[in-house]
Scaffold this motif. Structure first.
Motif, PDB file in Angstrom:
ATOM      1  N   PRO A  88      32.401  39.366  -4.188  1.00 14.14           N
ATOM      2  CA  PRO A  88      32.063  40.308  -3.119  1.00 14.14           C
ATOM      3  C   PRO A  88      33.271  40.884  -2.407  1.00 14.14           C
ATOM      4  O   PRO A  88      33.207  42.003  -1.890  1.00 14.14           O
ATOM      5  N   TRP A  89      34.386  40.155  -2.394  1.00 13.63           N
ATOM      6  CA  TRP A  89      35.571  40.684  -1.706  1.00 13.63           C
ATOM      7  C   TRP A  89      36.200  41.864  -2.434  1.00 13.63           C
ATOM      8  O   TRP A  89      37.064  42.542  -1.892  1.00 13.63           O
ATOM      9  N   ARG A  90      35.748  42.139  -3.646  1.00 14.75           N
ATOM     10  CA  ARG A  90      36.229  43.338  -4.337  1.00 14.75           C
ATOM     11  C   ARG A  90      35.563  44.600  -3.780  1.00 14.75           C
ATOM     12  O   ARG A  90      36.015  45.712  -4.042  1.00 14.75           O
ATOM     13  N   ASN A  91      34.460  44.432  -3.051  1.00 17.58           N
ATOM     14  CA  ASN A  91      33.761  45.547  -2.431  1.00 17.58           C
ATOM     15  C   ASN A  91      33.935  45.416  -0.918  1.00 17.58           C
ATOM     16  O   ASN A  91      33.355  44.536  -0.299  1.00 17.58           O
ATOM     17  N   GLU A  92      34.716  46.297  -0.323  1.00 15.69           N
ATOM     18  CA  GLU A  92      35.041  46.168   1.094  1.00 15.69           C
ATOM     19  C   GLU A  92      33.827  46.318   2.004  1.00 15.69           C
ATOM     20  O   GLU A  92      33.867  45.941   3.180  1.00 15.69           O
ATOM     21  N   ASP A  93      32.739  46.850   1.477  1.00 15.60           N
ATOM     22  CA  ASP A  93      31.529  47.006   2.282  1.00 15.60           C
ATOM     23  C   ASP A  93      30.583  45.816   2.184  1.00 15.60           C
ATOM     24  O   ASP A  93      29.529  45.806   2.827  1.00 15.60           O
ATOM     25  N   ALA A  94      30.953  44.813   1.388  1.00 19.14           N
ATOM     26  CA  ALA A  94      30.074  43.658   1.176  1.00 19.14           C
ATOM     27  C   ALA A  94      30.203  42.666   2.332  1.00 19.14           C
ATOM     28  O   ALA A  94      30.761  41.577   2.197  1.00 19.14           O
ATOM     29  N   PRO A  98      23.584  45.619   8.591  1.00 19.37           N
ATOM     30  CA  PRO A  98      22.441  45.910   9.460  1.00 19.37           C
ATOM     31  C   PRO A  98      21.277  46.431   8.628  1.00 19.37           C
ATOM     32  O   PRO A  98      21.441  46.775   7.449  1.00 19.37           O
ATOM     33  N   GLY A  99      20.123  46.527   9.237  1.00 17.52           N
ATOM     34  CA  GLY A  99      18.942  46.990   8.507  1.00 17.52           C
ATOM     35  C   GLY A  99      18.994  48.440   8.110  1.00 17.52           C
ATOM     36  O   GLY A  99      18.192  48.892   7.290  1.00 17.52           O
ATOM     37  N   THR A 100      19.932  49.192   8.692  1.00 13.59           N
ATOM     38  CA  THR A 100      20.044  50.627   8.393  1.00 13.59           C
ATOM     39  C   THR A 100      21.175  50.945   7.424  1.00 13.59           C
ATOM     40  O   THR A 100      21.465  52.115   7.189  1.00 13.59           O
ATOM     41  N   ALA A 101      21.811  49.926   6.863  1.00 17.94           N
ATOM     42  CA  ALA A 101      22.951  50.153   5.974  1.00 17.94           C
ATOM     43  C   ALA A 101      22.519  50.829   4.677  1.00 17.94           C
ATOM     44  O   ALA A 101      21.418  50.577   4.172  1.00 17.94           O
ATOM     45  N   PRO A 102      23.377  51.694   4.103  1.00 16.34           N
ATOM     46  CA  PRO A 102      23.070  52.283   2.795  1.00 16.34           C
ATOM     47  C   PRO A 102      23.159  51.235   1.693  1.00 16.34           C
ATOM     48  O   PRO A 102      23.741  50.163   1.881  1.00 16.34           O
ATOM     49  N   LEU A 103      22.597  51.544   0.544  1.00 16.97           N
ATOM     50  CA  LEU A 103      22.599  50.630  -0.595  1.00 16.97           C
ATOM     51  C   LEU A 103      24.026  50.226  -0.953  1.00 16.97           C
ATOM     52  O   LEU A 103      24.898  51.083  -1.153  1.00 16.97           O
ATOM     53  N   LEU A 104      24.273  48.929  -1.024  1.00 18.83           N
ATOM     54  CA  LEU A 104      25.602  48.394  -1.290  1.00 18.83           C
ATOM     55  C   LEU A 104      25.969  48.462  -2.762  1.00 18.83           C
ATOM     56  O   LEU A 104      27.128  48.665  -3.126  1.00 18.83           O
ATOM     57  N   ILE A 105      24.988  48.284  -3.641  1.00 17.81           N
ATOM     58  CA  ILE A 105      25.229  48.303  -5.080  1.00 17.81           C
ATOM     59  C   ILE A 105      25.151  49.744  -5.575  1.00 17.81           C
ATOM     60  O   ILE A 105      24.160  50.436  -5.332  1.00 17.81           O
ATOM     61  N   ASP A 106      26.180  50.194  -6.266  1.00 20.04           N
ATOM     62  CA  ASP A 106      26.159  51.546  -6.837  1.00 20.04           C
ATOM     63  C   ASP A 106      25.093  51.612  -7.930  1.00 20.04           C
ATOM     64  O   ASP A 106      24.966  50.688  -8.743  1.00 20.04           O
ATOM     65  N   THR A 107      24.341  52.684  -7.937  1.00 16.54           N
ATOM     66  CA  THR A 107      23.260  52.789  -8.926  1.00 16.54           C
ATOM     67  C   THR A 107      23.789  52.871 -10.351  1.00 16.54           C
ATOM     68  O   THR A 107      23.025  52.667 -11.304  1.00 16.54           O
ATOM     69  N   ALA A 108      25.074  53.185 -10.511  1.00 17.22           N
ATOM     70  CA  ALA A 108      25.676  53.213 -11.848  1.00 17.22           C
ATOM     71  C   ALA A 108      26.255  51.851 -12.239  1.00 17.22           C
ATOM     72  O   ALA A 108      26.705  51.666 -13.375  1.00 17.22           O
ATOM     73  N   GLY A 134      18.851  53.272   0.592  1.00 16.82           N
ATOM     74  CA  GLY A 134      19.107  54.686   0.771  1.00 16.82           C
ATOM     75  C   GLY A 134      20.586  55.018   0.785  1.00 16.82           C
ATOM     76  O   GLY A 134      21.444  54.194   0.445  1.00 16.82           O
ATOM     77  N   ASN A 135      20.877  56.236   1.198  1.00 18.06           N
ATOM     78  CA  ASN A 135      22.258  56.714   1.250  1.00 18.06           C
ATOM     79  C   ASN A 135      22.756  56.863   2.675  1.00 18.06           C
ATOM     80  O   ASN A 135      23.752  57.538   2.926  1.00 18.06           O
ATOM     81  N   GLY A 136      22.056  56.242   3.624  1.00 17.90           N
ATOM     82  CA  GLY A 136      22.368  56.403   5.042  1.00 17.90           C
ATOM     83  C   GLY A 136      21.303  57.259   5.693  1.00 17.90           C
ATOM     84  O   GLY A 136      20.726  58.145   5.075  1.00 17.90           O
ATOM     85  N   ASN A 137      21.041  57.008   6.989  1.00 20.94           N
ATOM     86  CA  ASN A 137      20.025  57.770   7.726  1.00 20.94           C
ATOM     87  C   ASN A 137      18.662  57.713   7.033  1.00 20.94           C
ATOM     88  O   ASN A 137      18.043  58.742   6.749  1.00 20.94           O
ATOM     89  N   VAL A 138      18.201  56.509   6.745  1.00 14.82           N
ATOM     90  CA  VAL A 138      16.937  56.324   6.038  1.00 14.82           C
ATOM     91  C   VAL A 138      15.766  56.844   6.867  1.00 14.82           C
ATOM     92  O   VAL A 138      15.679  56.601   8.069  1.00 14.82           O
ATOM     93  N   ASP A 139      14.892  57.577   6.208  1.00 18.65           N
ATOM     94  CA  ASP A 139      13.613  57.942   6.801  1.00 18.65           C
ATOM     95  C   ASP A 139      12.596  56.923   6.304  1.00 18.65           C
ATOM     96  O   ASP A 139      12.197  56.930   5.138  1.00 18.65           O
ATOM     97  N   TRP A 140      12.167  56.037   7.209  1.00 19.12           N
ATOM     98  CA  TRP A 140      11.289  54.940   6.828  1.00 19.12           C
ATOM     99  C   TRP A 140       9.863  55.394   6.561  1.00 19.12           C
ATOM    100  O   TRP A 140       9.029  54.596   6.128  1.00 19.12           O
ATOM    101  N   ASN A 141       9.591  56.647   6.786  1.00 19.66           N
ATOM    102  CA  ASN A 141       8.231  57.163   6.666  1.00 19.66           C
ATOM    103  C   ASN A 141       7.974  57.900   5.361  1.00 19.66           C
ATOM    104  O   ASN A 141       6.891  58.440   5.146  1.00 19.66           O
ATOM    105  N   ALA A 161      16.226  43.771   5.394  1.00 21.49           N
ATOM    106  CA  ALA A 161      17.429  43.008   5.713  1.00 21.49           C
ATOM    107  C   ALA A 161      17.095  41.542   5.908  1.00 21.49           C
ATOM    108  O   ALA A 161      16.950  40.802   4.939  1.00 21.49           O
ATOM    109  N   THR A 162      16.911  41.119   7.158  1.00 22.36           N
ATOM    110  CA  THR A 162      16.600  39.726   7.457  1.00 22.36           C
ATOM    111  C   THR A 162      15.412  39.667   8.407  1.00 22.36           C
ATOM    112  O   THR A 162      15.039  40.674   9.018  1.00 22.36           O
ATOM    113  N   GLN A 163      14.862  38.500   8.582  1.00 22.51           N
ATOM    114  CA  GLN A 163      13.690  38.353   9.437  1.00 22.51           C
ATOM    115  C   GLN A 163      14.025  38.628  10.898  1.00 22.51           C
ATOM    116  O   GLN A 163      13.143  38.974  11.692  1.00 22.51           O
TER     117      GLN A 163
END
Length: 509
Positions: A88-94, A98-108, A134-141, A161-163
């Motif tokens: 995980p330390w190879r990915n600085e965003d790992a 928070p519950g609003t964070a964009p997807l950490l794993i690249d889809t590729a 999502g990619n940030g600014n998720v619309d939960w609806n 995210a978490t409970q």
């Protein structure tokens, strides 16, 4: 069932092969992943005050690893490593997201479910995700993407995210469950919504008091991290969460029993807030933390019973582990400290969640495959990252986990030769385990996280411990063993980069 199964000797003969013949049919694979379960929280690992008979059945019927590690002492990084086979330390965003964070794993990116899917597996996740959406600014609806379904899972039933974090809703294949269009969800981690009560300002509404950090939006009488408005019909009932995830996991198995499947069953226990169903309240004598461990053990028993009833148990490889070590008070007053008694969640280890000491990352780690794995205890050094390439070897997939090692023979109990070395991580700080030794470089910061009362492993000096002789890490041998320290530091810098972590000049005179 119309499946052909290899007998174990034939399987072992082909462990070194990257190709599998067309007539070979793969076993189902289930990863049961707990949240904040400590090395000493399981009776098979020495707990005397808690009973975990169903987890014990897996340990006593499979390989119980005494040197099995999560990749990190916190949740998001460990889950990232498990699914990608990458440190995980190879990915600085790992980091803890928070519950609003964009997807950490690249889809590729290569992932464990993608690899298994390429080999004909149906893939599913039920439970905690905590890897962003999502990619940030998720619309939960609307349909939320990218998420688990875009990184290899055919089916997903998750919490974001978490409970203890908003949004407090279940998401099935990208859509919030039971959401009504005229009551849309809004989520913000910086600012509250006008008129919405909080744990900080409205203590009279709480059934569980916050200790630190958890004083924002109130859901079901529990204050959370972050602010949420709307989605009333979609909000989960905390006490029903374990049953909800269990039911979805059982349904998944029943739907796909006639095809090979991979299920990542990511349970929420014993992470805060600890909310056992009324059936389990008081069953441990240790308050909610002990009760939810008992509840989780029961859920595992029910899940294994479902595999047995569907005639799948002998065709299913089960991996059991935890994302990091234990913590008692992690943000709520729930008697976890007061009712601990003689129980030792970390066992003989030092530290806990957030810590570079052993209890941060050394966790219960079990592999079970009825009729195929002989019961045993293994001291082999293994990491959850190694599941990627090891399972690839089992099913004939590509070994694409960049830091994953193929230890299929170790996981099947046919060898005790695991890793030579492993980098361990805790909130961006790293240490090196090699053989019986562990080296922790100097780090600035407090020695103890006072809020959770856990030693973090920070020190102005190098730390070097022989874990075979000193599993509790009480005797720092850095000055007594200068050559061993230099050897460890050299390898550490080869992996992490020269002069990583503010390496100080060794004072070895």
């Amino acid at each position: 069932m119309n499946r052909k199964w290899l007998i174990l000797p034939l399987l072992i003969m082909i462990l070194g092969c990257s190709e599998k013949s067309p007539e070979e049919v793969q076993p189902n694979i289930v990863v049961i992943y707990l949240d904040d379960l400590g090395y000493g929280d399981v009776s098979a690992y020495g707990a005397t005050e808690l009973e975990t008979p169903n987890i014990d059945n897996l340990a006593n019927g499979g390989v119980k690893f005494t040197n099995g590690y999560a990749s990190s002492a916190t949740c998001t990084p460990s889950r990232y490593a498990l699914l990608t086979g990458e440190y995980p330390w190879r990915n600085e965003d790992a980091n803890i997201l928070p519950g609003t964070a964009p997807l950490l794993i690249d889809t590729a990116q290569s992932t464990l479910p993608k690899m298994l899917k390429s080999q004909g597996y149906q893939t599913g996740i039920v439970g905690k995700w905590h890897l962003g959406l999502g990619n940030g600014n998720v619309d939960w609806n609307t349909t939320i993407a990218p998420g688990p379904n875009e990184v290899g899972f055919d089916y997903s039933f998750i919490m974001a995210a978490t409970q203890d974090r908003v949004p407090t809703v279940y998401i099935e294949n990208g859509n919030v469950v039971r959401l009504e269009k005229d009551d849309p969800i809004s989520v913000d981690y910086q600012n509250n919504f006008e008129g919405e009560p909080t744990g900080k300002d409205n203590p009279e509404m709480l059934k569980m008091k916050w200790h630190h950090g958890h004083n924002s939006s109130i859901v079901n009488g529990i204050p959370r991290i972050g602010y949420m408005k709307g989605g009333e019909s979609a909000k989960w009932v905390d006490e029903n969460m374990a049953d909800t995830f269990l039911l979805r996991a059982q349904q998944y198995v029943k739907r796909h029993k006639d095809e090979p499947f991979f299920l990542y069953y990511a349970m929420q226990q014993p992470h805060v807030p600890r909310t056992p169903h009324p059936r389990f309240v008081g069953t441990s004598g240790m308050g909610p933390r002990g009760d939810v461990i008992v509840e989780a053990d029961w859920c595992i028993g029910q899940f294994v019973k479902t595999l047995e009833e569907e005639d799948l148990l002998e065709n299913t490889l089960i991996v059991f582990s935890s994302d990091n070590g234990p913590v008692l008070n992690d943000g709520y007053y729930d008697d976890a400290v007061e009712k601990l008694g003689d129980h030792k969640p970390r066992g003989p280890l030092r530290g806990g969640k957030y810590s570079l000491f052993e209890a941060g990352t050394r966790v219960p780690f079990i592999t079970y495959w009825k009729g195929h794995i002989n019961p045993q205890t293994s001291d082999a050094l293994v990491s959850q990252m190694d599941l990627f390439n090891s399972l690839a070897a089992l099913v004939g997939g590509e070994k694409q986990g960049p830091d994953s090692k193929n230890f299929l023979n170790v996981f099947l109990g046919q060898s005790d030769q695991g890793r030579e070395h492993l980098i361990l991580e805790a909130t961006s700080r790293t240490a090196l385990r090699k053989g019986d030794w562990i080296m922790i470089p100097p780090y600035n910061g407090p020695a103890v996280n006072e809020l959770v009362d856990i030693e973090l492993g920070n020190s102005e000096s190098y730390q070097l411990y022989n874990l075979r002789e000193d599993i509790g890490q009480q005797n720092n041998l850095a000055k007594e063993k200068p050559e061993k320290l230099k050897e460890m530091l050299k390898l550490f810098e080869e992996i992490r980069g020269t002069n990583y972590a503010n390496t100080r000049e060794l004072e070895l005179k």
